[in-house]
Design a protein around this motif. Sequence first.
Motif, PDB file in Angstrom:
ATOM      1  N   ASN A  22      -6.405   4.751  -0.146  1.00 10.00           N
ATOM      2  CA  ASN A  22      -7.199   3.747   0.568  1.00 10.00           C
ATOM      3  C   ASN A  22      -7.758   4.275   1.882  1.00 10.00           C
ATOM      4  O   ASN A  22      -8.959   4.247   2.100  1.00 10.00           O
ATOM      5  CB  ASN A  22      -6.346   2.504   0.825  1.00 10.00           C
ATOM      6  CG  ASN A  22      -7.172   1.287   1.127  1.00 10.00           C
ATOM      7  OD1 ASN A  22      -8.090   0.958   0.393  1.00 10.00           O
ATOM      8  ND2 ASN A  22      -6.863   0.614   2.224  1.00 10.00           N
ATOM      9  N   MET A  62       1.972   1.723  -3.541  1.00 13.11           N
ATOM     10  CA  MET A  62       0.794   2.179  -4.287  1.00 13.11           C
ATOM     11  C   MET A  62       0.560   3.664  -4.054  1.00 13.11           C
ATOM     12  O   MET A  62       0.301   4.432  -4.989  1.00 13.11           O
ATOM     13  CB  MET A  62      -0.423   1.361  -3.852  1.00 13.11           C
ATOM     14  CG  MET A  62      -1.759   1.805  -4.421  1.00 13.11           C
ATOM     15  SD  MET A  62      -2.552   3.135  -3.452  1.00 13.11           S
ATOM     16  CE  MET A  62      -2.808   2.325  -1.879  1.00 13.11           C
ATOM     17  N   ASN A  63       0.661   4.103  -2.798  1.00 12.70           N
ATOM     18  CA  ASN A  63       0.440   5.512  -2.470  1.00 12.70           C
ATOM     19  C   ASN A  63       1.446   6.405  -3.172  1.00 12.70           C
ATOM     20  O   ASN A  63       1.077   7.431  -3.763  1.00 12.70           O
ATOM     21  CB  ASN A  63       0.521   5.698  -0.950  1.00 12.70           C
ATOM     22  CG  ASN A  63       0.354   7.150  -0.527  1.00 12.70           C
ATOM     23  OD1 ASN A  63       1.278   7.951  -0.659  1.00 12.70           O
ATOM     24  ND2 ASN A  63      -0.802   7.470  -0.005  1.00 12.70           N
ATOM     25  N   ASN A  67      -2.486  -5.001   1.365  1.00 10.06           N
ATOM     26  CA  ASN A  67      -3.052  -4.909   0.013  1.00 10.06           C
ATOM     27  C   ASN A  67      -4.529  -4.497   0.033  1.00 10.06           C
ATOM     28  O   ASN A  67      -5.369  -5.078  -0.651  1.00 10.06           O
ATOM     29  CB  ASN A  67      -2.883  -6.233  -0.733  1.00 10.06           C
ATOM     30  CG  ASN A  67      -1.444  -6.681  -0.809  1.00 10.06           C
ATOM     31  OD1 ASN A  67      -0.550  -5.902  -1.124  1.00 10.06           O
ATOM     32  ND2 ASN A  67      -1.202  -7.939  -0.492  1.00 10.06           N
ATOM     33  N   GLY A  68      -4.835  -3.471   0.839  1.00 13.05           N
ATOM     34  CA  GLY A  68      -6.225  -3.066   1.013  1.00 13.05           C
ATOM     35  C   GLY A  68      -6.904  -2.638  -0.266  1.00 13.05           C
ATOM     36  O   GLY A  68      -8.026  -3.075  -0.556  1.00 13.05           O
ATOM     37  N   LEU A  69      -6.260  -1.788  -1.057  1.00 15.38           N
ATOM     38  CA  LEU A  69      -6.894  -1.302  -2.285  1.00 15.38           C
ATOM     39  C   LEU A  69      -7.089  -2.439  -3.276  1.00 15.38           C
ATOM     40  O   LEU A  69      -8.144  -2.542  -3.916  1.00 15.38           O
ATOM     41  CB  LEU A  69      -6.056  -0.189  -2.913  1.00 15.38           C
ATOM     42  CG  LEU A  69      -6.648   0.421  -4.190  1.00 15.38           C
ATOM     43  CD1 LEU A  69      -7.975   1.110  -3.908  1.00 15.38           C
ATOM     44  CD2 LEU A  69      -5.663   1.392  -4.837  1.00 15.38           C
ATOM     45  N   TYR A  85      -8.913  -1.846   5.518  1.00 19.20           N
ATOM     46  CA  TYR A  85      -7.495  -1.612   5.749  1.00 19.20           C
ATOM     47  C   TYR A  85      -6.644  -2.509   4.855  1.00 19.20           C
ATOM     48  O   TYR A  85      -5.617  -2.112   4.328  1.00 19.20           O
ATOM     49  CB  TYR A  85      -7.133  -1.982   7.194  1.00 19.20           C
ATOM     50  CG  TYR A  85      -7.581  -1.032   8.258  1.00 19.20           C
ATOM     51  CD1 TYR A  85      -7.415   0.341   8.135  1.00 19.20           C
ATOM     52  CD2 TYR A  85      -8.133  -1.512   9.436  1.00 19.20           C
ATOM     53  CE1 TYR A  85      -7.798   1.203   9.140  1.00 19.20           C
ATOM     54  CE2 TYR A  85      -8.516  -0.659  10.456  1.00 19.20           C
ATOM     55  CZ  TYR A  85      -8.346   0.697  10.302  1.00 19.20           C
ATOM     56  OH  TYR A  85      -8.720   1.541  11.304  1.00 19.20           O
ATOM     57  N   GLY A  86      -7.049  -3.759   4.738  1.00 14.61           N
ATOM     58  CA  GLY A  86      -6.284  -4.814   4.089  1.00 14.61           C
ATOM     59  C   GLY A  86      -6.552  -6.117   4.819  1.00 14.61           C
ATOM     60  O   GLY A  86      -7.132  -6.126   5.913  1.00 14.61           O
ATOM     61  N   PRO A  93      -0.021  -6.495  -6.311  1.00 11.67           N
ATOM     62  CA  PRO A  93       0.027  -6.357  -4.850  1.00 11.67           C
ATOM     63  C   PRO A  93       0.971  -7.357  -4.199  1.00 11.67           C
ATOM     64  O   PRO A  93       0.768  -8.564  -4.275  1.00 11.67           O
ATOM     65  CB  PRO A  93      -1.421  -6.603  -4.426  1.00 11.67           C
ATOM     66  CG  PRO A  93      -2.001  -7.440  -5.517  1.00 11.67           C
ATOM     67  CD  PRO A  93      -1.308  -7.033  -6.777  1.00 11.67           C
ATOM     68  N   ASP A  97      -2.386   5.643   4.015  1.00 14.51           N
ATOM     69  CA  ASP A  97      -2.118   4.337   3.396  1.00 14.51           C
ATOM     70  C   ASP A  97      -1.004   3.593   4.108  1.00 14.51           C
ATOM     71  O   ASP A  97      -0.161   2.935   3.498  1.00 14.51           O
ATOM     72  CB  ASP A  97      -1.796   4.500   1.899  1.00 14.51           C
ATOM     73  CG  ASP A  97      -2.991   4.987   1.100  1.00 14.51           C
ATOM     74  OD1 ASP A  97      -4.130   4.655   1.479  1.00 14.51           O
ATOM     75  OD2 ASP A  97      -2.791   5.696   0.098  1.00 14.51           O
ATOM     76  N   ASP A 123       0.814  -1.209   0.000  1.00 11.46           N
ATOM     77  CA  ASP A 123       0.000   0.000   0.000  1.00 11.46           C
ATOM     78  C   ASP A 123       0.852   1.266   0.000  1.00 11.46           C
ATOM     79  O   ASP A 123       0.467   2.281  -0.572  1.00 11.46           O
ATOM     80  CB  ASP A 123      -0.940   0.002   1.206  1.00 11.46           C
ATOM     81  CG  ASP A 123      -2.073  -1.006   1.054  1.00 11.46           C
ATOM     82  OD1 ASP A 123      -2.407  -1.349  -0.091  1.00 11.46           O
ATOM     83  OD2 ASP A 123      -2.625  -1.447   2.080  1.00 11.46           O
TER      84      ASP A 123
END
Length: 314
Positions: A134, A70-71, A93-95, A199-200, A88, A268, A67
């Motif tokens: 996220n 990703m952010n 890996n929430g998103l 959250y994930g 991911p 995130d 995450d």
Amino acid sequence: MKTCFIFNPNSGRNRQRPRLAGVIREFIASRSLDAHLATTEGPGHATELARAAVRSGHDLVVAVGGDGTMNEVAQGLIHTPVALALVPCGSGNGLALHLGLPRSPLGALQLATGTDRRIVAVDTGTANGLPFVNAMGLGFDADVSQRFNGLTRRGLPAYIRVACAALRNLRSEHCIVSAGTRRETLEVLLIAVANSDQYGNNARIAPGARIDDGRLDLVAVHSVGLWRAGTLVPRLFLGTIDRSPHVTRLTGPRFVIDRVAPGLIHTDGETHPTGARIEVNVQPGSLNVLVPAASGVVAPARKATPARFALLFP
């Protein structure tokens, strides 16, 4: 489609996958893709690489990491026509889970470079100007993130151990939350502002939340004893935390959170010191994201919880 893969070798499970960069290079070569792989060298580098990809005319940037990666990549793509894809490889890996993306690196690579996909515009948020895709949070939320980020070995078991250790040092914060004309004075253990539902690891902090509705979901967990705080944990995975009488949930495009003193927040999962006042805003449709063609962007509809579980976890 001109593609840039941005690989973070220090992200979550990537530390245990030293061959992953080679797999990506072989994947690019075997399919003769108009693509290249860039490896991050430290904090903030993924954002620089994403911005460089935008300037050089890429159509798609693939974040290979967790995450936090990703952010950083998303920060370079927000308010641009370039789309974000995810491979991911983090701890939560929430998103990726919210969007229904493949969990395996190969499946995610095939989605990112295949034809069974579509690009959708999703919302992002800012907390005192810090972007998140996220979720952001403060209190217990930020404490756990700071502890977790200091670990060399990550994953769900490590996260649970860190969270249990943080539970033993629970501290409440006095906060005033403003959402439009509504004003709530709360003693909280944590406040999370979610863009997606979780959250994930399928821990749903904002059940039923959508990432494309132009709104954010604020979830405040009230100051309760250690035992009651512990009973809220199963509710995260049952998707019922917002039904607890010890939780306040608000929805809107903007929140102002005033606390007694400056402190940490996370965006995130990455922690930052910030002031006593936190202004959180949604940025509607600000990021293009690649998802499976048959998958909806919105979270699955909320399911009713069996009565036996509702009784066990009041």
